[in-house]
Motif scaffolding. Structure first.
Motif, mmCIF file in Angstrom:
data_model
loop_
_atom_site.group_PDB
_atom_site.id
_atom_site.type_symbol
_atom_site.label_atom_id
_atom_site.label_comp_id
_atom_site.label_asym_id
_atom_site.label_seq_id
_atom_site.Cartn_x
_atom_site.Cartn_y
_atom_site.Cartn_z
ATOM 1 N N THR A 126 7.789 10.609 -20.730
ATOM 2 C CA THR A 126 8.811 10.612 -21.965
ATOM 3 C C THR A 126 9.286 9.123 -22.353
ATOM 4 N N ALA A 127 10.467 9.548 -20.853
ATOM 5 C CA ALA A 127 11.642 8.804 -20.872
ATOM 6 C C ALA A 127 11.744 7.729 -20.386
ATOM 7 N N TYR A 128 12.431 7.327 -19.222
ATOM 8 C CA TYR A 128 12.583 6.348 -18.720
ATOM 9 C C TYR A 128 11.726 5.834 -18.090
ATOM 10 N N SER A 129 10.218 6.565 -17.377
ATOM 11 C CA SER A 129 9.463 6.513 -17.187
ATOM 12 C C SER A 129 8.566 5.561 -18.545
ATOM 13 N N LEU A 130 8.653 5.612 -19.735
ATOM 14 C CA LEU A 130 7.818 5.240 -20.621
ATOM 15 C C LEU A 130 8.356 4.328 -20.092
ATOM 16 N N SER A 131 9.481 3.847 -20.433
ATOM 17 C CA SER A 131 10.496 3.173 -20.659
ATOM 18 C C SER A 131 10.334 1.338 -19.933
ATOM 19 N N LEU A 184 2.522 20.345 -19.806
ATOM 20 C CA LEU A 184 2.076 21.430 -19.963
ATOM 21 C C LEU A 184 1.346 20.964 -17.917
ATOM 22 N N VAL A 185 0.965 19.934 -18.358
ATOM 23 C CA VAL A 185 0.361 19.324 -17.176
ATOM 24 C C VAL A 185 0.727 19.411 -15.130
ATOM 25 N N GLU A 186 0.509 19.929 -14.260
ATOM 26 C CA GLU A 186 1.337 20.225 -12.710
ATOM 27 C C GLU A 186 1.345 19.011 -12.359
ATOM 28 N N SER A 187 2.210 17.939 -12.649
ATOM 29 C CA SER A 187 1.214 16.762 -11.850
ATOM 30 C C SER A 187 3.612 16.434 -11.971
ATOM 31 N N LEU A 188 3.896 14.950 -10.690
ATOM 32 C CA LEU A 188 4.150 14.628 -11.327
ATOM 33 C C LEU A 188 4.023 12.747 -11.069
ATOM 34 N N LEU A 189 4.800 12.100 -11.679
ATOM 35 C CA LEU A 189 4.724 10.235 -11.539
ATOM 36 C C LEU A 189 5.220 9.380 -11.034
ATOM 37 N N ILE A 190 4.880 8.694 -10.295
ATOM 38 C CA ILE A 190 5.657 7.515 -9.123
ATOM 39 C C ILE A 190 5.486 6.108 -10.506
ATOM 40 N N THR A 191 6.686 6.195 -11.071
ATOM 41 C CA THR A 191 6.435 4.977 -11.926
ATOM 42 C C THR A 191 6.949 3.808 -11.205
ATOM 43 N N SER A 232 -0.225 -5.687 -9.744
ATOM 44 C CA SER A 232 -0.963 -4.284 -9.366
ATOM 45 C C SER A 232 -0.707 -3.189 -8.669
ATOM 46 N N PHE A 233 0.607 -3.694 -8.996
ATOM 47 C CA PHE A 233 0.880 -2.141 -8.962
ATOM 48 C C PHE A 233 1.227 -1.390 -10.252
ATOM 49 N N ARG A 234 0.569 -0.685 -10.218
ATOM 50 C CA ARG A 234 0.040 0.821 -11.506
ATOM 51 C C ARG A 234 1.126 1.776 -11.551
ATOM 52 N N PRO A 235 1.355 2.904 -12.008
ATOM 53 C CA PRO A 235 2.283 3.753 -12.086
ATOM 54 C C PRO A 235 0.443 4.829 -11.871
#
Length: 489
Positions: A358-363, A372-379, A387-390
């Motif tokens: 909900t910070a830089y990645s959201l923008s 609580l979801v055990e994960s990491l995101l590539i954005t 076609s490069f999606r998060p």
């Protein structure tokens, strides 16, 4: 270095003048117009108390249990906000007057500003030693400000695997991570401080006048499930007015926010994370890494936990690499578990935690993920390819970022939570993986424990009582309607 009084410093100055000694640059010492209005070095305080966190069968949140009352409290107000500083002084006076035995700790630059307004001693340490001393001494952190203040607090413990719980008051611009309003500070502090206390009371709401019954033997279980029967008064018994206890089975809830483990490696494969520097001089207490002094020399003493260049840094929000001031797009190779995922051509790449979703990645267009979801995101940040999606990956995934040789030899900035930075060039690697949360005999290891504001829902309903959904609707205006439909909201 011990912190000296103003009078001692003045005597030294007069003596030097009388002896006609050459004038040298002198450090500004903390002043003391009264023995009660003084600043004391944090090294005089006892070592920290590590709380226990108990799991529940009906909730994903943890319950906070102090084995004994917390003593050393780090109070962190928002920087450059006079009204927040005034609130911090109000809060400090309240807890000092009603909770005997507390030691209030401030960052160096904050302590200098406010110690004259407090009729009792406060504690601090040199900015260069803050990250080490706070890790050894602080039981609990209280923040007053926005999400940036919470990030600043977490960054002070970014090299530690066990972070003190953070009690946050929302007094900033957005405050999505801030759980409490400041006008609730008496209740919030009571619930956090007394959580797990064996002292019993009958009423938590009305004015409390009933003294605690200290002679009653109360059966309870500790964090390991063993029966404990205290036979003598505890430190909670001396809380003025008492009635501030949560009771045996009413404890503060804690959301353990996962972090990223980050390592920066040079072309020879050496970990150079110790070269990360604060991104702003406005936050001096982030200091230089513990292995180096400002002049670049290596001090003789090392942190108690080993520290050093092999100690990973942790991010509670994200790690970012971007093109910086360069006009051309960055070309970054992304590897997942050793396999090449893609070569990204973009303004930059973000590796985020669910908290950072909900910070830089959201923008940048990333997905919103519950903490609580055990994960990491590539954005990707403004990718050239549409076609490069998060992506959302399992927490245990290992992500490596490398600069492509087609970057024309440029050095690109890497930032950790926007608080520390370093430049990376071709041949260097940024290695990122999710931090493991482990339940150890001494308590939970990993993550940032944040004290959550309880709602009216109970654990018996099988629902988590965190405020994440309310934050999406009330603060981020999730799926907020347009036009006339908006008038009723």
């Amino acid at each position: 270095m011990p912190i000296l009084s103003y009078s001692t410093a003045m005597n030294s100055t007069r003596m030097a003048a009388s002896l006609q000694l050459p004038r040298v640059a002198q450090r500004r010492f903390f002043s003391s117009s009264s023995i009660r209005r003084r600043i004391v070095d944090i090294s005089t305080l006892p070592d920290r108390i590590v709380p226990h966190y108990q799991q529940s069968q009906t909730s994903s949140l943890l319950s906070l249990h102090w084995p004994q009352p917390p003593r050393n409290i780090l109070l962190m107000p928002k920087l450059h906000a006079p009204h927040v500083i005034a609130s911090a002084v109000e809060f400090a006076k309240h807890v000092h007057g009603n909770y005997p035995g507390l030691n209030l700790v401030f960052e160096n630059h904050v302590a200098e500003k406010i110690h004259e307004t407090l009729p009792f001693p406060i504690y601090t340490t040199d900015a260069r030693e803050a990250t080490v001393q706070f890790a050894q001494k602080i039981d609990l952190v209280t923040t007053m400000g926005g999400d940036g203040t919470i990030l600043r607090a977490a960054s002070l413990f970014s090299q530690q695997t066990i972070v003190p719980p953070i009690l946050s008051f929302s007094m900033g611009t957005l405050g999505f991570l801030g759980e409490w309003k400041f006008d609730e500070y008496k209740r919030a502090w009571r619930e956090c401080y007394m959580s797990g206390s064996p002292v019993t009371v009958e009423d938590l709401v009305a004015p409390h006048t009933q003294a605690a019954v200290t002679s009653r033997r109360v059966d309870r279980q500790d964090a390991n499930g063993d029966d404990q029967t205290p036979s003598s008064p505890t430190g909670w018994d001396i809380v003025r007015g008492n009635g501030k206890s949560m009771g045996l089975f009413r404890t503060a809830k804690v959301l353990l926010r996962s972090r990223l483990r980050v390592g920066i490696y040079d072309a020879q494969g050496r970990n150079i994370s110790d070269q990360l520097m604060p991104t702003s001089t406005a936050e001096p207490d982030l200091g230089t890494p513990p292995d180096h002094t400002p002049d670049g020399t290596v001090p003789s003493a090392r942190p108690a936990d080993g520290g050093g260049s092999h100690q990973p840094m942790h991010a509670i929000n994200e790690v970012s690499i971007d093109r910086g001031v360069h006009p051309h797009l960055a070309i970054i190779e992304i590897y997942v578990n050793g396999q090449l995922l893609t070569e990204a051509v973009a303004d930059g790449i973000l590796i985020s935690t669910p908290t950072g979703s909900t910070a830089y990645s959201l923008s940048a267009g990333g997905s919103i993920v519950h903490p609580l979801v055990e994960s990491l995101l590539i954005t990707p940040i403004s990718p050239r390819s549409l076609s490069f999606r998060p992506l959302v990956l399992p927490l245990q995934s290992k992500v490596t970022l490398k600069l492509s040789k087609r970057n024309r030899g440029r050095e690109l900035p890497v930032s950790i939570d926007g608080k520390r930075r370093i430049g990376v060039s071709i041949g260097m690697e940024v290695r990122v993986e999710g931090e493991r949360l482990e339940k150890m005999p001494e308590g939970w290891r990993g993550g940032v424990p944040c004290v959550i504001r309880s709602t009216t829902r109970s654990d018996a309903e099988g629902q988590d009582d965190d405020s994440w959904v309310g934050g999406l609707n009330g603060l981020l205006k999730f799926n907020y309607p347009f036009g006339e439909q908006n008038e009723g909201h």
